[in-house]
Scaffold this active site. Sequence first.
Site, PDB file in Angstrom:
ATOM      1  N   SER A  54       0.830  -1.194   0.000  1.00 48.10           N
ATOM      2  CA  SER A  54       0.000   0.000   0.000  1.00 48.10           C
ATOM      3  C   SER A  54       0.868   1.249   0.000  1.00 48.10           C
ATOM      4  O   SER A  54       2.082   1.172   0.072  1.00 48.10           O
ATOM      5  CB  SER A  54      -0.912   0.006   1.211  1.00 48.10           C
ATOM      6  OG  SER A  54      -1.500  -1.248   1.350  1.00 48.10           O
ATOM      7  N   VAL A  55       0.172   2.363  -0.012  1.00 42.26           N
ATOM      8  CA  VAL A  55       0.832   3.642  -0.216  1.00 42.26           C
ATOM      9  C   VAL A  55       2.020   3.873   0.709  1.00 42.26           C
ATOM     10  O   VAL A  55       3.115   4.176   0.270  1.00 42.26           O
ATOM     11  CB  VAL A  55      -0.187   4.780  -0.032  1.00 42.26           C
ATOM     12  CG1 VAL A  55       0.441   6.109  -0.395  1.00 42.26           C
ATOM     13  CG2 VAL A  55      -1.409   4.521  -0.880  1.00 42.26           C
ATOM     14  N   GLY A  79       6.183   1.458   2.421  1.00 46.89           N
ATOM     15  CA  GLY A  79       7.624   1.657   2.337  1.00 46.89           C
ATOM     16  C   GLY A  79       8.327   0.759   1.341  1.00 46.89           C
ATOM     17  O   GLY A  79       9.481   0.405   1.538  1.00 46.89           O
ATOM     18  N   THR A  89       6.254  -1.750  -8.157  1.00 46.41           N
ATOM     19  CA  THR A  89       4.934  -1.534  -8.759  1.00 46.41           C
ATOM     20  C   THR A  89       4.048  -0.670  -7.876  1.00 46.41           C
ATOM     21  O   THR A  89       4.160  -0.697  -6.659  1.00 46.41           O
ATOM     22  CB  THR A  89       4.209  -2.876  -9.014  1.00 46.41           C
ATOM     23  OG1 THR A  89       4.016  -3.535  -7.754  1.00 46.41           O
ATOM     24  CG2 THR A  89       5.030  -3.775  -9.905  1.00 46.41           C
ATOM     25  N   GLY A  91       0.828   0.840  -5.825  1.00 46.98           N
ATOM     26  CA  GLY A  91      -0.141   0.196  -4.954  1.00 46.98           C
ATOM     27  C   GLY A  91      -1.571   0.673  -5.133  1.00 46.98           C
ATOM     28  O   GLY A  91      -2.500  -0.028  -4.770  1.00 46.98           O
ATOM     29  N   SER A 112     -28.262   2.184 -34.886  1.00 44.73           N
ATOM     30  CA  SER A 112     -26.884   1.648 -34.820  1.00 44.73           C
ATOM     31  C   SER A 112     -25.855   2.760 -34.667  1.00 44.73           C
ATOM     32  O   SER A 112     -25.118   3.051 -35.596  1.00 44.73           O
ATOM     33  CB  SER A 112     -26.582   0.748 -36.022  1.00 44.73           C
ATOM     34  OG  SER A 112     -27.039   1.303 -37.236  1.00 44.73           O
TER      35      SER A 112
END
Lengths: 637, 295
Positions: free
Chosen positions: A31-32, A35, A110, A112, A540
Site C-alpha cells: 500500500s501507499v 515503504g 509496482t 499500490g 446503430s
Amino acid sequence: MDARIEPMNDIARYLTAQATKPLLRFITCGSVDDGKSSLIGRMLYESKQIFDDQLGALESESKRYGTQGERIDFALLVDGLQAEREQGITIDVAYRFFTTDRRRFIVADTPGHEQYTRNMATGASTAALAVILIDARKGVLIQTRRHSRIVAMMGIRQVVLAVNKMDLVDYDAATFDAIVADYRAFASPLGLSSVQAIPLSALEGDNVVTRSPNTPWYVGPALLELLETVPLDERDAEAPFRLPVQWVNRPNLDFRGYCGRVASGRVTPGQRVRVLPSGVETTVRAIVTFEGEREVALAGDSITLTLADEVDVSRGDVLADASAAPEVADQFEARLLWMAEHPLLPGRSYTAKLHCKEVEATVTDIKYREDVNSGAQLAAKSLGLNEIAVVTLSLARTVAFDPYAKNRTLGGFILIDKLTQETVGAGMIDFALRRAANIHWQALTVNRSARAAAKNQQPMCLWFTGLSGSGKSTISNLLEKRLHAEGRHTYLLDGDNVRHGLNRDLSFTEADRVENIRRVAEVAKLMVDAGLIVLVSFISPYRAERRLARSLFGTGEFVEIFVDTPLEECERRDSKGLYAQARRGEIKNFTGIDSDYEAPDAPEVHLLTVQQSIEECVAELTRRVLAAQWLSPEYQI
Amino acid sequence: MTNVLEAESIEIFREAIAGASNPVMMYSIGKDSSVMLHLARKAFYPAPPPFPLLHIDTTWKFREMIAHRDRTAAELGMRLIVHTNQEGLAQGVNPFTHGSAYHTDVMKTQALKQALDQHKFDVVFGGARRDEEKSRAKERIFSFRSAGHRWDPKNQRPELWNLYNTRIRPGESIRVFPISNWTELDIWQYIMTENIPIVPLYLAKKRPVVRRGDMLIMVDDDRMPLEPGEVPEMKSVRFRTLGCYPLSAAFESTAETLLEVVAETLNARSSERQGRLIDSDSIGSMERKKQEGYF
C-alpha cells in the site's frame, strides 16, 4: 557483493561469472505508505549500487521532497517521474537492477493504488517472485488482498511477505506471528502456498541484507539472502518443446529460417516437430545462429530453425515437439483484466495477440466479475477499468496454446482496441471450450449461390443508420415496396419491431445496444445466405458495431446507407414524440440527447435528406439495388 | 548457458520488425549503439538488419566518432542517414554561445523530429537503458509516441509479458529500446566477450583538455573558444559517455584496455551520466526532454 576488485585476472573471472549468473525477476508491492520504494532504495544502497553523484542528488531532493525530515529518503531513488515525487506516490512500474555474488536481479517496483492496477500487472507479468509489504502496525489490509489476488492471477508462485516497520512495534514477535497467520489463511485458497514471511525495517535496515539483532526470535533468512537462494522456476526448461514463430527469415531463395524464442523445452537437429495449427509434421534440419550452427537450444534462447521439408509456416504458428504438441482451439475460458477507461463490451470485436499470433477476438460471455478486493463473484454485463472477470473468449481463427498455468508464453494474451490501437485487456487462458472441435460446418450442396440463383437476384444487406426520426424507416419501407413490385425477395428488419420480439430482453445501455446490433447482424447474415435482399433499419449509433456487422458479409454484400438528417431537423419532426420525452428526462440513453451517435466515415451511400426528397432518394436506391451497383467508398445521391 | 539479456534483445528486434513498415535505428555511435547494432546483426542473421541507421549530427561530435560511424556503416554495408538541422546550422547554434539546453533542443531534439517526419519512420530503435536515469527506469520497451512525437509518462500502454503491442495509427510511432534491461557493466562485458568495435575515446590516451568547473573538456578542434590565458594541457583521459565534445566531460584515467576500463567501472563511485552536462540542468530534466521528443 561489490568487493573492490583489483587484479586483472580477477576481473576476467568476475565477468565470466557475471555473464552466466542466474537472473531472478521480482516485484515489490504494497500500500501507499508501506515503504516499498524505501525497501528497494535500501537494497540498492546496501548492495553499493548507488553512485556518489546520485547520493548527492538524493540528499538535496530528500530535503525538498522527502518524507523523512533531514534523513535520506530512499524512496526518491525509485520514484522517477516528476508527478510521483510531487505527490509522493508511485504511478508506474520502475525497473531497477542489482547484482550480488550469487545472482543478478531485476526488480519491478509496482504502484499500490487501485487506479494503477494495470501498471502493477505489467510488472507482475514477467516476475517469478513477489515481495508483498505489510505495515506491521496495520496488518493485512484490503490492498494486501488485492495485490495478492493479482499476484496469484498473474501466476507468481513465490511470495515473500515482508512485514515492514517492525521498529515501530518494538520488534514484537507476537504482532508478527498474528499478521503472518492472518495472511496465510487468506492466501492459501488463492494458490499462494509458498509464502515466506520476514520481519523487517526498510528504514533501519533490519533483516534487509543481514539478519538483525533486533529480532532474535526470527530464525529465517534476511530478505536478500532469501532472494539469493529461493529456487528458480525450472518448469519451462522441463516442459515439451514450443517455439512460437516470430519472423520468417528469407534473405535469398536458398534459405528459409523460422525465428523465435524457445518458450519451453529443448530442441536438437533431427527432432520431429509439428507445425500448429496446421498439424503438418517435419524434422528440424539445423539451429542457425550468428555464431554458427548449434547442437541444442533451450527454453529462453532466441534462435532460427531450418526445416527438412518445405512446409507452410508463417508468423504466429507454433513449432512443437511432435510427440507432445499443444492443443489448438478458437474458444476459451480465460481470466481477463480490463485496463482501459472505455468498458469491455461482450460482442464487440477486438484484436487479440497470443504469442506471435494476432487474431480477431470477441468476449462472448462474462461468466462473472471478481471483486478484486473481496474475491466475491458478481454478475456483470460489461467490465470497467481494473476489473477482473472470468470470460468466454472466441477467436476468428484457431490458434495453438497451452493453459497459462502451464506456460505463460503460450497462455497469456492481450486485447487491443481496433480503433485506438491501445492495449485494453490482459488475459490468461484457463482451458479450451470444446465447442470448436464439435461443431463442424456442414458442406451443404444447396449453397448460397444456388439459393440466390433460384430467386434471380443478388442477395445483399442494406444497412440504414441514422438518428431517430431521420427518415430511415420511411425510406426503407418505400424501398422495400418498390423492390417487391419489381419481383425481388426482400425482408425488412426494423429496430422497433425487432425489439418487440427477438431483442425484447435488451435495454438501451451501451452493452445492450452492442448485443442488439450483434443479433440483428447475425439474423441479416442468415437471410442474405438464404438469398434475400435484407433491409436493416437501425439507429446503430456505434462505428464498432457497424464494422462488426460489415465483417460478417462478403465483399459487395454489405451496403451502409447513412441517412444524414441534422439533429435539429429530427427533433423538429419528432414523429413519435420521443425527443420531447428525452428532453424531459423521461427516456434515458437517447441517441443524440444523452447518448452519442458516431457518423459513418465512409458509407456506400450518404443521403442528405434536407437537400433531397424522399422520393428522389428511394428512386435512386431502387435503381442501384436492381443493378447491384455500388460506388465506393461513398456515393452521394 | 543462455545469455538472457541477449535473447530478450533479439526477441524485441524481431517483434518490432514483424510489425513495422518503415523502421530505422538511431545510431549515436556510442558503446550502447555499438552493442545494439551487434544484437541486430544477430537477430536477423543470415540476412542483414532490415533497416537503415540514422545519425543526428549536431556538427559538434568528436571527429573520432564520425570516423567510426562511417567505417562501421561501410564495413557492414548498411545504409546510413545523416541528418543535421539546417536552420540551426544556418543560425550558427552552438553549445558555447547558446548554452547546452538550447543547443540540445535545436540540434538534437528538433533535428530528430525533422528526420523522423521527413522519412515517416514508424518504428525507431534506440539504445536507452533503464539503469541510466530515473525516468528511463519507468519507460516501456515499446514506447508509444503521439503524432507530435510526445511521450505521455502518466499514460503509458500496459506492457505485459513479452507481448508487445506494435499497432499504431497513421502519424504515430513507436520507439523501441532493445537494451532496456542491460546495465552499464553488461554493456562493457558484452563488448569484451563479443569483441565489438568501439570508438577509441572510451580508452585512456593523452588528449588536449581544459578544465571548466569540475569538468575536463577535450579540445577536439579549433572552434573551442579558449578563455584568456587558457592553454589546453595533455592529460591521460577517457570518456564514459560520448556526445557533443563540448558537452561530454572526460576524466583522468590510465585505463588503456577494455579490461582496465571494466575494472574502473566496477569500482566507480559516480554514475556515467555525471559526465553529461545536459542532465544536470534541473531535477526531472530528462523526463521533460523525453516528453518533448528527445531520445
